[in-house]
Design a protein around this motif. Structure first.
Motif, short mmCIF file in Angstrom:
data_model
loop_
_atom_site.label_atom_id
_atom_site.label_comp_id
_atom_site.label_asym_id
_atom_site.label_seq_id
_atom_site.Cartn_x
_atom_site.Cartn_y
_atom_site.Cartn_z
N ARG A 38 -5.65 -12.27 3.00
CA ARG A 38 -7.07 -11.90 3.10
C ARG A 38 -7.26 -10.45 2.68
N PHE A 39 -6.32 -9.58 3.04
CA PHE A 39 -6.43 -8.18 2.65
C PHE A 39 -6.44 -8.04 1.13
N LYS A 41 -7.23 -10.23 -1.09
CA LYS A 41 -8.46 -10.80 -1.64
C LYS A 41 -9.64 -9.84 -1.48
N GLU A 42 -9.73 -9.24 -0.29
CA GLU A 42 -10.86 -8.35 -0.01
C GLU A 42 -10.76 -7.04 -0.78
N VAL A 43 -9.54 -6.51 -0.91
CA VAL A 43 -9.39 -5.18 -1.50
C VAL A 43 -9.67 -5.19 -3.01
N TYR A 48 -16.49 -0.90 -3.20
CA TYR A 48 -15.40 -0.11 -2.66
C TYR A 48 -15.98 1.08 -1.90
N ASP A 49 -15.60 1.20 -0.65
CA ASP A 49 -16.12 2.27 0.19
C ASP A 49 -15.20 3.49 0.06
N LYS A 147 -19.30 -6.56 6.50
CA LYS A 147 -17.95 -7.08 6.36
C LYS A 147 -16.97 -6.17 7.09
N LYS A 150 -13.28 -5.67 5.47
CA LYS A 150 -13.19 -4.78 4.32
C LYS A 150 -13.37 -3.32 4.73
N PHE A 151 -14.31 -3.08 5.64
CA PHE A 151 -14.61 -1.71 6.05
C PHE A 151 -13.54 -1.14 6.98
N CYS A 154 -9.23 -2.81 5.15
CA CYS A 154 -8.85 -2.42 3.78
C CYS A 154 -8.80 -0.92 3.60
N THR A 155 -9.78 -0.22 4.15
CA THR A 155 -9.81 1.24 3.98
C THR A 155 -8.63 1.91 4.67
#
Length: 269
Positions: A38-39, A41-43, A48-49, A147, A150-151, A154-155
């Motif tokens: 999932r990481f 896929k999301e990244v 992109y923050d 999300k 992702k926030f 992923c960051t």
């Protein structure tokens, strides 16, 4: 005459307990696998923050700067001091800069940095996300359309993957500086001579292996801390378990990855 019937619950056999433990283990592996997939896929998907990534890099790197500096310097001084008696007994103190650089660049710099980051950064990520899960902030973000994965995940993983290699490189040079000061105080070696002897035995494979370790260690620390916090149990006890699990699991995986990368690097030498 009164008779009482006693009902006893069947005691689970050892085989059933083993099956349950094995099932739980493979279920955990599946959850970890799904979390990592999932990481990735999301990244790879926008948006992109970048602002949050920079903030997390600051939290991971700058706030660990003082501790990393002191630890790296002490490692260099202590390793040089402990290695001198062995080399002196063979009359090979001139090899001390090479020995120090090989040990620091190949193993100590990325490993020490990862262990410190696992204790400081990993526990912080696990506790922070665990607290957000317990207080249902993550659930609220999901309901509001944000999300959170992702926030929040992923960051942080990107930040640790970027900053740990930078910190490991910094630790390597600080440790070499500590080694130089010790060698200079005892043998009177100049800085230029020390650095020439220090980098002479190192090859491109050594630098690449050290950088690869730091990148893998950074990713491991970030993904483990996020997984433990993101999947924390309800209640305040879950926050503590998430922080503790992030540290212990990350350190364990770092040592396993150290062995694997050293073995792989040995094939290219």
């Amino acid at each position: 005459m009164n008779t009482t019937e006693s009902t006893t619950k069947p005691v689970p056999s050892r085989l059933s307990r083993v099956r349950g433990s094995v099932s739980d283990f493979f279920l955990m592996l599946y959850r970890v696998y799904a979390f990592i997939i999932r990481f990735f896929k999301e990244v790879l998907l926008p948006p992109y923050d970048l602002k949050e990534i920079v903030r997390q890099c600051y939290e991971t790197g700058v706030r660990s700067f003082t501790l990393i500096t002191l630890t790296g310097f002490i490692v260099g001084v202590i390793f040089t001091k402990q290695s001198r008696p062995s080399l002196t007994s063979f009359g090979a103190t001139s090899w001390l800069p090479s020995l120090v650089s090989i040990a620091i660049m190949k193993a100590l710099a990325p490993l020490v940095t990862a262990l410190i980051a696992a204790g400081k950064v990993g526990s912080s990520i696990g506790a922070e996300l665990g607290s957000m899960r317990v207080t249902e902030q993550i659930d609220a973000m999901e309901v509001s359309g944000t999300k959170p994965f992702k926030f929040l995940v992923c960051t942080r993983v990107i930040a640790t993957t970027i900053t740990i290699p930078l910190l490991a490189t910094y630790v390597a040079f600080i440790a070499l500086l500590g080694g130089y000061l010790n060698v200079s105080a005892n043998e009177g070696t100049t800085y230029v001579t020390f650095m020439e002897q220090a980098f002479e035995p190192l090859t491109f494979v050594d630098f690449w292996a050290s950088l690869s370790k730091a990148i893998v260690f950074g990713f491991t620390i970030g993904i483990v801390g996020c997984y433990q916090g993101f999947n924390a149990d309800k209640g305040t006890e879950g926050v503590g378990k998430a922080a503790n699990g992030a540290v212990v699991t990350a350190m364990f995986l770092v040592f396993i990855e150290e062995v694997l990368i050293v073995q792989i690097a040995g094939w290219f030498r």
